[in-house]
Motif scaffolding. Sequence first.
Motif, short mmCIF file in Angstrom:
data_model
loop_
_atom_site.label_atom_id
_atom_site.label_comp_id
_atom_site.label_asym_id
_atom_site.label_seq_id
_atom_site.Cartn_x
_atom_site.Cartn_y
_atom_site.Cartn_z
N ASN A 8 12.63 -5.47 1.77
CA ASN A 8 11.81 -6.47 1.10
C ASN A 8 11.33 -7.55 2.06
OD1 ASN A 8 11.98 -5.22 -1.42
ND2 ASN A 8 13.78 -6.39 -2.02
N ALA A 9 12.24 -8.04 2.89
CA ALA A 9 11.88 -9.08 3.85
C ALA A 9 10.87 -8.57 4.88
CB ALA A 9 13.13 -9.62 4.55
N LEU A 10 11.10 -7.38 5.41
CA LEU A 10 10.18 -6.80 6.39
C LEU A 10 8.81 -6.53 5.78
CD1 LEU A 10 12.14 -4.19 8.53
CD2 LEU A 10 10.68 -6.01 9.37
N ALA A 11 8.79 -5.97 4.59
CA ALA A 11 7.51 -5.68 3.94
C ALA A 11 6.73 -6.97 3.70
CB ALA A 11 7.74 -4.94 2.62
N GLU A 12 7.42 -8.00 3.28
CA GLU A 12 6.75 -9.29 3.05
C GLU A 12 6.28 -9.91 4.37
OE1 GLU A 12 7.68 -13.73 1.29
OE2 GLU A 12 8.99 -12.07 0.70
N ALA A 13 7.14 -9.90 5.37
CA ALA A 13 6.78 -10.49 6.67
C ALA A 13 5.61 -9.75 7.31
CB ALA A 13 7.98 -10.47 7.61
N ALA A 14 5.58 -8.45 7.11
CA ALA A 14 4.54 -7.64 7.73
C ALA A 14 3.26 -7.63 6.90
CB ALA A 14 5.04 -6.21 7.90
N GLY A 15 3.30 -8.24 5.71
CA GLY A 15 2.12 -8.23 4.86
C GLY A 15 1.78 -6.82 4.41
N PHE A 16 2.81 -6.02 4.18
CA PHE A 16 2.63 -4.62 3.80
C PHE A 16 1.78 -4.56 2.55
CE2 PHE A 16 4.40 -0.56 2.04
CZ PHE A 16 3.90 0.25 3.03
N GLU A 17 0.63 -3.90 2.66
CA GLU A 17 -0.33 -3.90 1.57
C GLU A 17 -0.64 -2.51 1.03
OE1 GLU A 17 -3.80 -6.15 2.57
OE2 GLU A 17 -2.61 -7.80 3.32
N ALA A 18 0.38 -1.73 0.81
CA ALA A 18 0.17 -0.43 0.17
C ALA A 18 0.14 -0.66 -1.33
CB ALA A 18 1.29 0.52 0.54
N GLY A 19 -0.33 0.32 -2.06
CA GLY A 19 -0.33 0.22 -3.51
C GLY A 19 1.08 0.03 -4.03
N SER A 20 1.20 -0.51 -5.21
CA SER A 20 2.52 -0.78 -5.77
C SER A 20 3.36 0.49 -5.89
CB SER A 20 2.39 -1.46 -7.13
OG SER A 20 1.71 -0.61 -8.03
N GLU A 21 2.72 1.62 -6.02
CA GLU A 21 3.43 2.90 -6.08
C GLU A 21 4.21 3.14 -4.79
OE1 GLU A 21 2.07 7.27 -7.53
OE2 GLU A 21 0.90 6.44 -5.88
N VAL A 22 3.60 2.86 -3.65
CA VAL A 22 4.27 3.07 -2.37
C VAL A 22 5.35 2.01 -2.14
CG1 VAL A 22 3.94 3.14 0.14
CG2 VAL A 22 2.30 4.26 -1.37
N VAL A 23 5.08 0.78 -2.51
CA VAL A 23 6.09 -0.28 -2.36
C VAL A 23 7.31 0.04 -3.22
CG1 VAL A 23 6.58 -2.72 -2.70
CG2 VAL A 23 4.41 -2.03 -1.70
N GLY A 24 7.09 0.50 -4.45
CA GLY A 24 8.21 0.90 -5.31
C GLY A 24 8.98 2.06 -4.73
N ALA A 25 8.27 3.03 -4.17
CA ALA A 25 8.92 4.18 -3.53
C ALA A 25 9.72 3.74 -2.31
CB ALA A 25 7.88 5.23 -3.15
N LEU A 26 9.19 2.80 -1.54
CA LEU A 26 9.90 2.28 -0.37
C LEU A 26 11.21 1.61 -0.79
CD1 LEU A 26 10.20 1.43 2.59
CD2 LEU A 26 8.62 -0.47 2.13
N ARG A 27 11.17 0.82 -1.82
CA ARG A 27 12.39 0.15 -2.30
C ARG A 27 13.41 1.17 -2.80
NH1 ARG A 27 8.78 -4.49 -4.90
NH2 ARG A 27 8.78 -5.88 -3.09
N ALA A 28 12.94 2.18 -3.51
CA ALA A 28 13.85 3.22 -4.00
C ALA A 28 14.45 4.00 -2.83
CB ALA A 28 13.10 4.16 -4.94
N ALA A 29 13.62 4.30 -1.83
CA ALA A 29 14.10 5.03 -0.65
C ALA A 29 15.20 4.24 0.05
CB ALA A 29 12.94 5.30 0.31
N ALA A 30 15.04 2.92 0.13
CA ALA A 30 16.05 2.08 0.77
C ALA A 30 17.38 2.17 0.04
CB ALA A 30 15.56 0.63 0.82
N MET A 31 17.32 2.20 -1.28
CA MET A 31 18.57 2.28 -2.05
C MET A 31 19.21 3.66 -1.94
SD MET A 31 17.93 0.02 -5.49
CE MET A 31 16.90 1.25 -6.23
#
Length: 160
Positions: A8-31
């Motif tokens: 979450n911190a890296l995505a925010e710091a990097a200004g990660f701008e993928a669709g919410s589908e990819v951001v949700g998948a990234l968070r799930a992948a981390a868990m």
Amino acid sequence: LGRRTMVNALAEAAGFEAGSEVVGALRAAAMLMDLGRGVDYYNRHRHTEALAVAYGLPGWSHRELALICAIVRQADSEKYDPVAAYRPLLSAADRTSIANAGAILAAADEMQRRATPPATPITWRLKDGAVRFDVEIDGAPLAAISGRLERALGLRLVAR
């Protein structure tokens, strides 16, 4: 210090701008990375993918499951081709966002593995083209992960 917190911190710091589908998948992948780690520490990415594919993830669509698995495997290897692995669920248009999400997950995983406990709470700031984390890292330098973040998102990673 949780991998998801770092993602979450890296995505925010990097200004990660993928669709919410990819951001949700990234968070799930981390868990989910801890599932693969529980089977085999050194092959955690492949085992995480295999478990998710074999048992599914209730509440997630087939495409979302493919995104999660592709991000996990992309974190393991920049050369991984998610489109070849999950066609027709993923297309060439997904490659960049999966590569960026994979770089974020790889960096978070590496920091989580190497952070000297107790490293909570994590603080970070974006300064001079670098994501600076207030975390003491034990062991090898973060040059490889920083290089990967720089190639994917144009940002360097600097730990304390």
